[in-house]
Design an enzyme around this catalytic site. Sequence first.
Site, PDB file in Angstrom:
ATOM      1  N   GLY B  41       0.826  -1.199   0.000  1.00  0.00           N
ATOM      2  CA  GLY B  41       0.000   0.000   0.000  1.00  0.00           C
ATOM      3  C   GLY B  41       0.861   1.250   0.000  1.00  0.00           C
ATOM      4  O   GLY B  41       1.900   1.308   0.661  1.00  0.00           O
ATOM      5  N   GLY B  46       1.369   4.097   4.000  1.00  0.00           N
ATOM      6  CA  GLY B  46       2.344   3.225   3.334  1.00  0.00           C
ATOM      7  C   GLY B  46       3.503   3.986   2.718  1.00  0.00           C
ATOM      8  O   GLY B  46       4.671   3.609   2.888  1.00  0.00           O
ATOM      9  N   SER B 285     -16.476  17.518   1.424  1.00  0.00           N
ATOM     10  CA  SER B 285     -15.705  17.615   2.664  1.00  0.00           C
ATOM     11  C   SER B 285     -16.491  18.173   3.840  1.00  0.00           C
ATOM     12  O   SER B 285     -17.285  19.097   3.711  1.00  0.00           O
ATOM     13  CB  SER B 285     -14.501  18.521   2.438  1.00  0.00           C
ATOM     14  N   ARG B 331     -19.143  13.464  12.926  1.00  0.00           N
ATOM     15  CA  ARG B 331     -19.768  12.860  11.753  1.00  0.00           C
ATOM     16  C   ARG B 331     -20.902  11.897  12.081  1.00  0.00           C
ATOM     17  O   ARG B 331     -21.926  11.888  11.415  1.00  0.00           O
ATOM     18  CB  ARG B 331     -18.698  12.129  10.948  1.00  0.00           C
ATOM     19  N   HIS B 402     -17.828   5.479   4.568  1.00  0.00           N
ATOM     20  CA  HIS B 402     -16.641   6.299   4.340  1.00  0.00           C
ATOM     21  C   HIS B 402     -15.363   5.687   4.901  1.00  0.00           C
ATOM     22  O   HIS B 402     -14.443   5.356   4.166  1.00  0.00           O
ATOM     23  CB  HIS B 402     -16.891   7.662   4.975  1.00  0.00           C
ATOM     24  N   GLU B 426      -5.301   3.340   8.132  1.00  0.00           N
ATOM     25  CA  GLU B 426      -6.685   2.877   8.271  1.00  0.00           C
ATOM     26  C   GLU B 426      -6.763   1.364   8.404  1.00  0.00           C
ATOM     27  O   GLU B 426      -7.752   0.829   8.920  1.00  0.00           O
ATOM     28  CB  GLU B 426      -7.516   3.357   7.070  1.00  0.00           C
ATOM     29  N   ARG B 436     -14.306   8.316  13.968  1.00  0.00           N
ATOM     30  CA  ARG B 436     -13.129   9.135  13.712  1.00  0.00           C
ATOM     31  C   ARG B 436     -13.525  10.592  13.523  1.00  0.00           C
ATOM     32  O   ARG B 436     -14.511  10.883  12.847  1.00  0.00           O
ATOM     33  CB  ARG B 436     -12.396   8.648  12.464  1.00  0.00           C
ATOM     34  N   SER B 441      -7.594  11.232   9.928  1.00  0.00           N
ATOM     35  CA  SER B 441      -7.093  10.044   9.234  1.00  0.00           C
ATOM     36  C   SER B 441      -5.746  10.320   8.595  1.00  0.00           C
ATOM     37  O   SER B 441      -4.838   9.497   8.659  1.00  0.00           O
ATOM     38  CB  SER B 441      -8.089   9.543   8.199  1.00  0.00           C
ATOM     39  N   LEU B 442      -5.599  11.500   7.970  1.00  0.00           N
ATOM     40  CA  LEU B 442      -4.290  11.835   7.395  1.00  0.00           C
ATOM     41  C   LEU B 442      -3.257  11.920   8.509  1.00  0.00           C
ATOM     42  O   LEU B 442      -2.119  11.486   8.374  1.00  0.00           O
ATOM     43  CB  LEU B 442      -4.363  13.157   6.628  1.00  0.00           C
TER      44      LEU B 442
END
Lengths: 244, 638
Positions: B41, B46, B285, B331, B402, B426, B436, B441-442
């Site tokens: 990945g 990755g 977004s 969310r 998502h 992830e 989350r 996530s980034l």
Amino acid sequence: MKLKLKIWKQKNAAAKGRFETYDLDGVAPEMSFVEMLALLNQTLIQQGREPVAFDHDCHEGICGSCGMYINGYPHGPVKGLTTCLLSMRHFKDGETIVIEPWRAKPFPVVKDLIVDRSALDKIQVAGGFISVSAGAAPEANALPVRKHNSDLAFDSAVCIGCGACVAACKNASAMLFVSAKISQYALLPQGRPEAKERVRAMIAEMDKQGFGSCSNTGACESQCPKQIKLFNIARLNREYYKAL
Amino acid sequence: MITLNSKIPDGPLEEKWTKYKKEAKLVNPANKKKLDIIVVGTGISGAPAASSLGELGYNVKVFCYQDTPRRAHSVAAQGGINAAKNYKNDGDSVYRLFYDVIKGGDFRAREANVYRIAEVSNQIIDHFTAIGVPFAREYGGTLTTRSFGGVQVSRTFYSSGQTGQQVLLGAYSSLNRQIKAGTVTMFPRREMLDLVVIDGKARGIIVRNLITGEIERHSAHAVVLATGGYGTIYYLSTLAVNSNASAAWKAYKRGAAFANPSFVQIHPSSVPQMNEFQSKLTLMSESLRNDGRVWVPKVRGDKRPANEIPEEERDYYLERRYPAFGNLVPRDVASRAAKERCDAGYGVGPTGLAVNLDFRDAIKKQGKKAIEEKYGNLFEMYKDITGIDSYEEPMRIYPAGHYTMGGLWVDYELMTTITGLFAIGEANFSDHGANRLGASSLMQGAGDGYFILPYTISNYLAPEIKVPRIKTDTPEFQEAEERAVERINRLLSVKGKQTATDFHKKLGKIMWDHCGMTRNEAGLTQALNLIRELREEFWKDLAVPGSADELNQELEKAGRVADFLELAELMVIDALNRRESCGAHFREESQTADHEAQRNDDEFAYVAVWEYNNDQPPVLHREELKFEFVELKQRSYK
């Protein structure tokens, strides 16, 4: 809507290709171009025929996977869109659509509409980076960057590496692609220390990969789905002369 | 039988990571060259992992299914990346970022891991800036931030609405630098088909060359999975259509336990489904909720165009229900609130399955140019897809599958229950609990790859320096390859009538209906049967054209759907087991009087860790979550 599709079929890199004609019914105007092709493939598989191979992934115009000539235009006739975002609204019932893979010597066909774009990666490997390893970075705000320059750097950095610029160019030049990366780094102070080595290395690799020269027709800019501007090429030339 | 040891260092929260780093074993530079590491990945965990391991001098082999590493789906992340820089002077700190993530995850994440990711967050921003990522700036030349859901500070760094693209391309550039340096070898267009375990240690992978169809064996001293999430199990999701769970699933079947598989984030704002041919739901977004106000008509079934509905007849239901956070609730809360309004008949648009996201007031106040600068590309994308100009009328949005908080179980060192197999980004379960927060996530992916894994993997590899290069002619490689080939042949030999996509759509519907935004005992039980029936049908009626020794996209899809059909069952089993609501996991049986998620900490303050058990039901292990530093509270955004 009903469509007649003339699609390039080629079993692999070594095989000889040909156009195949397909009739496709049931295309809805709100479908995207890749959804239309998925419908075609679904139909073909059900008929026991071989589907058409094509690259696509994010379906939102950002990964750069998709790309094909549609009626002679890379990513189709609408400005500023990738194939995956091109909606079938832009086509008419009964229309014949000609679909081909990118035609450029550095992009050999892999199968049907899929081409090998690894030449673009090789250019990036040659110099498309800033040599700072993890752990070595100074505090982010230690180096102020003029907002105007940062915004311009961003505008160049939005390139998705789809290859449409190369496909659009009669010389198969990759100058828009290379200039986007060079511009991003040239506009930022972080990119200056190795600016000379970078531009020399990337241009040398671009030539080695067999991309043609730029003759300033601007076809690349007009077909770029991210609307990367031609003036990046001027900046690339300037950077290159400074580095000689 | 596995035993879970989370290996969390003792001591105060703020000192755990420092203590770990102090005690971790190191590998001498001369020895690093002799050690091979496989990374599968090339997304935002990755690519950073591969490049930083290369920078350290390890011999790294990287694999991705795309034609180039730059296309991994992290490229589509839009809104931003969090860090505790406190550049806005608004009271942010590492502790507050940690607390927001723990609370946002509804107290189902591990304290030590979350604190660590908050701790390295600032370094990530420094690094991306240094390698030329053009984050948005102030006129004075410093970096700027914006707000995201579930928090009351402004800590999200961004590049317009395409932050994922910018940070991923940054990571890709570092990867390229290492490819040039010769420390990293890139293998694009490869799909991992199996994991090779020798004497209890992960030692390699079996991949299929997607161009030629050849099966290849690759060995290493350690294997890192950075293969992302499994949100595409719903068929329609915000993910790239080829994203899949296969690598993680194969690891699971080789002994890597799977944690909280049912924890899936349903993102509140995607472009609503328009027709049955649709292949994906495009994300809009969360950052849009900074300036966009969410509303539906006050009158049920009001079909007037949005702009004709006067102010007093609009129900800004998020602002009404959650005055403290308003449109910036997390969310899971926003998604359920939208579903609640639509289910009650107040939805808008042709299907009634949508709510308005309106920028009228923001444009009036800040001007069109300011809005364009912040979200220009999103407005364009929305217009491309729907034909609607959101500067003139509201966007219509609806929730979509998502992000998967669940994933391979990992200990503090990011190692799975298979020794030498690591999972990052992830693909693991560790940092987001049951929900989350946006722009995390980034942060987690890049943090794992750049600043955590390089330390923990070295600690693992230090005793491995005497192990020579792993040979690929062992019986274990042989067996794994045979298994992979056998599976491909099985897929090709069904010769039925339905395509992999047909099955994927059916599975997606089962999962969306019964294991989506809300779940209940009866629905989940029914889903179990439906999935098992569908799986049987799949192996009787699948149609895959072509052969194994060529580029065959239908064969690729079929393999992925076959794995989804198994993973789906585990998700449902996990959702059934967790008879509480927490974060994105909403069990209808467990809600408060005003329909908020009702946790049950006495019985469920644990990570549900599932071990594969061949044809028998999976075995449940519990990792008890001990909260030493925060107090468990009913989450409230009112």
